[in-house]
Scaffold this motif. Structure first.
Motif: not given
Length: 265
Positions: A90-93, A129-133, A136-141, A157-163
């Motif tokens: 939430n601080d990051i968002v 933390l990386s995964e929930i970040f 968020y990135m997949q939804k917001a950016a 986490a980025a590779i697994e999420a496709g970010q």
């Protein structure tokens, strides 16, 4: 793994009101880089400075990134703050949202997000933390790049999420044998020529010498240096000159990675 082009990123806007860290003004550094990581108010930065730094980046065609950190103005975001992954996210968002509004105000896009300091180091080893970040990135950016260290939990986490993910090489920091940077709160005044030699070798061979004297492979797409490092202007000028002499051009990360990483929107 000799390359023809490289992105140079720098942490910018790292002041607060009348207080400034380092010995170089951002207006001198911005023309020499291709990506700017702009402080978002928690470890440094304030509304006026965010607006000013984004505007300068837009004028010079520099890619804009949000640089969120721990809520730690006194410690410059280099002290760990304990919190649940949800609290930290939430601080990051909050911070990314603030910076993105300034990019929109000036008709630009948010090219990337790069956590700062102790938060960056925590995310590098904190898979949850990386995964929930990344959620968020997949939804917001979903098309914005995430800057991180190679081999980190953040990269995984980025590779697994496709970010889209960009790995960094740290010019003004030392490496340990595991490929991680040696975290420090005071880098002193490093030798610009030594840094330039290290950077050119990394670009040509993909190798860096660690603090124990061993050579290790470090994959990366962007070179990072810090505006608060003493002698930052000499560092980037010497680094650029050495890269140019080695026939390595400085290009925005969106151009370098265009074949494999989507452009931010």
């Amino acid at each position: 793994m000799e390359r023809e082009a490289i992105d140079i990123n720098c942490d910018m806007g790292e002041a607060y009101g009348r207080w400034h860290i380092g010995d170089t003004d951002d207006t001198m550094l911005m023309p020499l880089i291709s990506s700017a990581n702009i402080a978002t108010g928690f470890h440094a930065g304030d509304p006026n400075l965010m607006d000013q730094t984004v505007r300068l980046a837009v004028e010079l065609g520099v890619g804009i990134g949000a640089h969120p950190g721990y809520r730690d103005l006194q410690g410059f975001g280099r002290r760990k703050i304990h919190g649940t992954p949800k609290e930290l996210l939430n601080d990051i968002v909050y911070q990314v949202g603030a910076l993105r509004e300034y990019t929109r105000r000036h008709g630009a896009i948010l090219q990337h997000v790069k956590p700062h300091g102790a938060l960056y180091m925590e995310m590098a080893v904190n898979q949850e933390l990386s995964e929930i970040f990344m959620t968020y990135m997949q939804k917001a950016a979903p098309n914005a790049f995430v800057f991180c260290m190679a081999g980190s939990a953040t990269e995984k986490a980025a590779i697994e999420a496709g970010q889209p993910v960009v790995r960094e090489f740290y010019a003004d920091r030392d490496y340990d044998d595991n490929g991680s940077i040696v975290f420090t709160r005071d880098a002193g005044r490093p030798d610009p020529n030594r840094i330039a030699e290290k950077v050119v070798r990394a670009c040509r061979e993909g190798i860096v010498t660690t603090v124990t004297g061993n050579d290790i492979a470090v994959p990366f797409e962007s070179i990072c240096f810090h505006s608060d490092t003493l002698g930052a202007l000499d560092i980037v000028q010497t680094m650029r000159e050495s890269l140019q002499k080695a026939d390595i051009r400085i290009s925005p990360i969106s151009e370098i990675a265009s074949d494999t990483i989507r452009r931010a929107v």
